[in-house]
Design an enzyme around this catalytic site. Sequence first.
Site, PDB file in Angstrom:
ATOM      1  N   LYS A  83      46.100   8.084  43.855  1.00  0.00           N
ATOM      2  CA  LYS A  83      46.770   8.065  45.155  1.00  0.00           C
ATOM      3  C   LYS A  83      46.779   9.461  45.761  1.00  0.00           C
ATOM      4  O   LYS A  83      46.360   9.666  46.905  1.00  0.00           O
ATOM      5  CB  LYS A  83      48.195   7.537  45.041  1.00  0.00           C
ATOM      6  N   ASP A 101      49.648   3.284  47.781  1.00  0.00           N
ATOM      7  CA  ASP A 101      51.005   3.652  47.384  1.00  0.00           C
ATOM      8  C   ASP A 101      51.801   2.367  47.208  1.00  0.00           C
ATOM      9  O   ASP A 101      51.242   1.261  47.254  1.00  0.00           O
ATOM     10  CB  ASP A 101      51.640   4.577  48.426  1.00  0.00           C
TER      11      ASP A 101
END
Length: 173
Positions: A83, A101
């Site tokens: 991420k 996310d």
Amino acid sequence: MAAQSTDERVNKVTSKLFKKYTTLKSFAEADLAELENDIKSVGFYKNKAKSIKETARILVEEYNGTLPTTIEELVKLKGVGRKTANVIMANIYGIPSIIVDTHCKRLSNRLGLVNSNDATKIESDLRNIVEPQMYTVFSNLMVYHGRAVCRAIKPKCDVCAINDVCDYFKARK
């Protein structure tokens, strides 16, 4: 520092942090206990302080103070997962990236775009259905929509602009 912390909390902490530690070298040489205290209000601050200090050291010593330019190199840094690596690729290097996310994960599943809780699989699945030039825009929209409308608890399905294509909404009817 975002893991298990709100963006609001992280932004508050980092604004003070970057005034105190103005260079990578200052992070690398920081007293660990003092750095821990500086970020104490974010979750898992002891582990995060160690990661910040170690990553700063690696960047100074092995990368001449610059961030690596590939996902593969970025994820080798302590505390950097896919991420974060994708956020760096998108926002620093301008390379379209799928950023998975908590919001993207939740919405992708609720919309029926994916059927997985594994962020790497979700990223791969979304790459197959989102046009490459739209990766970053798509990711940002998922985050904004997840924060404002499609919340984890008490989603605002009745006012959602895309509820007509949402499996989660249809199942609730």
